[in-house]
Each structure stands twice: as structure tokens, then as C-alpha cells.
Design an enzyme around this catalytic site. Sequence first.
Site, PDB file in Angstrom:
ATOM      1  N   HIS A  23       0.822  -1.212   0.000  1.00 54.15           N
ATOM      2  CA  HIS A  23       0.000   0.000   0.000  1.00 54.15           C
ATOM      3  C   HIS A  23       0.856   1.262   0.000  1.00 54.15           C
ATOM      4  O   HIS A  23       0.332   2.360  -0.208  1.00 54.15           O
ATOM      5  CB  HIS A  23      -0.905  -0.014   1.238  1.00 54.15           C
ATOM      6  N   ASN A  70      -6.927   6.620   4.136  1.00 55.52           N
ATOM      7  CA  ASN A  70      -8.319   6.994   3.875  1.00 55.52           C
ATOM      8  C   ASN A  70      -8.635   8.450   4.187  1.00 55.52           C
ATOM      9  O   ASN A  70      -9.761   8.902   3.976  1.00 55.52           O
ATOM     10  CB  ASN A  70      -9.284   6.061   4.623  1.00 55.52           C
ATOM     11  N   ASP A  95      -0.790   2.674  -5.401  1.00 60.24           N
ATOM     12  CA  ASP A  95      -0.877   1.247  -5.706  1.00 60.24           C
ATOM     13  C   ASP A  95      -2.219   0.921  -6.355  1.00 60.24           C
ATOM     14  O   ASP A  95      -3.203   1.615  -6.137  1.00 60.24           O
ATOM     15  CB  ASP A  95      -0.703   0.429  -4.427  1.00 60.24           C
ATOM     16  N   ASN A 116      -9.149   3.853  -1.225  1.00 63.57           N
ATOM     17  CA  ASN A 116      -9.625   4.850  -0.264  1.00 63.57           C
ATOM     18  C   ASN A 116      -8.863   6.160  -0.328  1.00 63.57           C
ATOM     19  O   ASN A 116      -9.423   7.228  -0.058  1.00 63.57           O
ATOM     20  CB  ASN A 116      -9.572   4.277   1.153  1.00 63.57           C
TER      21      ASN A 116
END
Length: 197
Positions: A23, A70, A95, A116
Amino acid sequence: MADNRFLLVGLGNPGPEYEQTRHNVGFIFLDYLAQKTGCRIEGQKMEGLYAQARGFGGQLLFLKPQTYMNRSGGSVRAFADYFKIPKGRILVLHDDLDLATGRIKVVGKGGAGGHNGIRSIAQHLGGADFARVKIGIGRPPQNEQGRGQPVDRYVLSRMHSDEMQLFEQRFAVVEEAVELFVCDGIDRCMNSINGRF
């Protein structure tokens, strides 16, 4: 003379426990780009780590939001407003589960695709019409029963050495994409980069 400042955003999660996770490839690639211009992303402001440099044909502002994925949009919006950078000069590196590991794809706009960080940025900027460099991390491999690691655990897992080597081989491609975006615009960038891998 027209302002040629660009905001380059790498997405990831802050903290040592997230380093080298899938991530965080946005952070990894942004650090590489900053290094190529001779700077390090160490300044702190508006919930982000940032640096400014000249390179790739423009005045660059590097940003790594430190709000967790997020909530990335708040920091991006704050920097865009403070430095008066329109959406057309923002490029986000992140990503992408739906691209094979190591595949690079440039897009000029579009939905969040379940990401997100992109969703948060679109909400804060008031639209999804900003450019992105999608860096493929693939989906979790499945066993014979068709089961794989849960996606949330997969993206937050550390990458294997072969994955890191593949991403390092893609550094130059993303560097070229940034230069094309800055110098020639998003359409030329997409036409040149997409489809190579």
C-alpha cells in the site's frame, strides 16, 4: 511567465510498521523522484511531509500525506490551496490491485476503483479529474480452493524481495511519466507510457 508548479503526491501510510508494504508504493516511488531532483521529503506542514525542487521541466512540490490512506485528501487539498495548484497540475502516485505487479498505467481522471486514498482526494478536491500514475501490485495469489489472503491484509503486508526488484526496474518509467506530464501534458504522457508492460 506562467506558473509551472506541479504537485506530486505519493500515497501510503505513515510509520515504520508500514514501510515496504504494498500500500506504500506511492511513498516509495515519490521518494525516488525526490532523490532524482536532489532533495529529501522531510519538511512538515498541513498534515504532510513535503519538499520543493526544480526538476523534470518544472517547479515541483512533493507531498506524502501523513494522515493514513483513507484521509489523504485533506492534506492534498490544503497544499493545493496554499500553493494555488489547480487539479490539472496534480499527479498522484498510488498502488493498484487490478494491475499486475509492476505494471504502470497513467490516467487523467476516473473513479477511485476501491482505493480509499483516491476516494478521499476526489472528495476534498471536489472531483476526480486529476492525473494518476497507477502502480500495479496485483491481487493476492489464490490456493487450489480459490482462497487467498484477505485484500486488506495483503496490501498492508511487506513486499517480497522480487517484488521490490521489479518496482526498482520501473523507477525510470515513472520518472519518464512525470517528465512527460510536466512538459507535455497528460495526453502525451498516457500515449507514451501506457501499454508498455
